[in-house]
Design a protein around this motif. Structure first.
Motif, short mmCIF file in Angstrom:
data_model
loop_
_atom_site.label_atom_id
_atom_site.label_comp_id
_atom_site.label_asym_id
_atom_site.label_seq_id
_atom_site.Cartn_x
_atom_site.Cartn_y
_atom_site.Cartn_z
N UNK A 99 5.13 0.61 6.59
CA UNK A 99 4.43 1.88 6.83
C UNK A 99 3.20 1.96 5.95
N UNK A 100 2.28 2.83 6.34
CA UNK A 100 1.06 2.95 5.52
C UNK A 100 1.35 3.53 4.14
N UNK A 101 2.42 4.33 4.04
CA UNK A 101 2.82 4.85 2.73
C UNK A 101 3.33 3.72 1.83
N UNK A 102 4.16 2.83 2.42
CA UNK A 102 4.67 1.69 1.65
C UNK A 102 3.53 0.76 1.24
N UNK A 103 2.55 0.57 2.16
CA UNK A 103 1.40 -0.27 1.86
C UNK A 103 0.57 0.32 0.72
N UNK A 104 0.43 1.64 0.73
CA UNK A 104 -0.33 2.31 -0.34
C UNK A 104 0.36 2.14 -1.68
N UNK A 105 1.70 2.24 -1.68
CA UNK A 105 2.45 2.05 -2.93
C UNK A 105 2.29 0.62 -3.45
N UNK A 155 0.70 -0.45 -7.04
CA UNK A 155 1.41 -1.31 -8.01
C UNK A 155 0.57 -2.51 -8.42
N UNK A 156 -0.21 -3.04 -7.47
CA UNK A 156 -1.03 -4.23 -7.75
C UNK A 156 -2.22 -3.89 -8.65
N UNK A 157 -2.96 -2.82 -8.29
CA UNK A 157 -4.18 -2.51 -9.04
C UNK A 157 -3.89 -1.64 -10.27
#
Length: 291
Positions: free
Chosen positions: A87-93, A97-99
């Motif tokens: 989901x786009x919410x999971x992708x945003x999380x 976490x990465x940046x």
């Protein structure tokens, strides 16, 4: 004096046998390892191919019904090995976490899209097949974009072809070297008995009678060397399986058994042929040529 000479001869004989067994063991072990590498090279190549993901992004207008229909389509598809709906919410999380910063605070909204990360079966990770899959997926009006590393796909397939060719060349070369090494070791061993061979021939012994004990001894040495090589190969397989279980190196037990039988067969065949022709050579030599 005689006793010390006998001990010297015995040590010399044991040393000769040891060198023959060691050479047979090392050569057959390397051939066996090469055999295992060959039968597992496709598995390793396929495993690497199946790690390349194709990401299908959907437009924001795509509702749950459309996404579930696409999910059902992937389940029935012959090309998908596995897939994950993100989901786009999971992708945003994941991005946060990465940046290490929440970029949504700056933008005020989530610009990402719902997507499916698809891992294709290895047979479909080739230029033509993956292009057809991409074209078919783009026919869905709700698909926004499809992303995968095209250069990596081409690079992997080109390198696999090159590596396969070199594996074939190396296999032929090592097999040739293996035959030469075992043959040389056995010839040297028989060379030390050339006078005994000629003496037996001079007193009337037939060639087959003279040859038999040498062939029998060489076969025993070949079996011993092959047996040690098989034990060492089994040890390597167990070690790799214990430390790298994801490789599944013990999955195809039939091919493993065939490689081990081939090692045993090569050990017996080469020692028999080498001993036969080596003894035949000395049997056909004139007495003066022995010196």
């Amino acid at each position: 004096m005689s006793s010390s000479f006998d001990k010297f001869q015995k040590r010399r004989l044991i040393s000769s046998y040891f060198s023959v067994v060691l050479s047979i063991f090392l050569v057959l072990f390397l051939l066996g390892m090469l055999g295992f590498f060959i039968i597992n090279s496709k598995k390793l190549a396929d495993d690497f191919k199946e790690k390349i993901a194709m990401t299908v992004f959907f437009k924001n207008e795509a509702n749950d019904t459309i996404l579930k229909a696409f999910d059902a389509e992937l389940k029935k598809s012959p090309f998908a090995k596995s897939y994950v709906y993100v989901t786009k919410e999971a992708a945003a999380k994941q991005h946060t976490d990465i940046i290490g910063e929440d970029f949504l605070e700056f933008l005020g909204e989530n610009p990402l899209q719902n997507s499916f990360d698809i891992h294709l079966k290895a047979d479909y990770v080739v230029k033509d097949s993956i292009s057809k899959i991409e074209s078919n997926l783009r026919k869905n009006a709700m698909v926004s974009d499809i992303v995968y590393d095209k250069q990596l796909v081409n690079l992997v397939n080109d390198n696999i072809k090159k590596v396969s060719m070199w594996i074939l060349i190396v296999s032929v070369f090592l097999t040739f070297i293996a035959v030469l090494l075992i043959n040389s070791s056995l010839r040297l061993s028989i060379h030390s008995h050339r006078f005994i061979i000629k003496t037996m021939q001079m007193v009337g012994a037939t060639k087959s009678f003279i040859r038999k004990p040498f062939v029998t001894r060489s076969l025993k040495l070949g079996l011993l060397g092959a047996g040690l090589a098989i034990l060492a190969l089994i040890g390597v397989l167990i070690y790799v399986q214990t430390n790298f279980p994801n490789l599944g190196i013990l999955d195809d037990k039939l091919l493993i058994g065939l490689v081990l039988l081939a090692v045993l067969g090569v050990g017996i065949l080469i020692t028999w042929l080498s001993t036969y022709f080596a003894t035949q050579r000395f049997l056909n030599l004139r007495t003066d040529d022995l010196y």
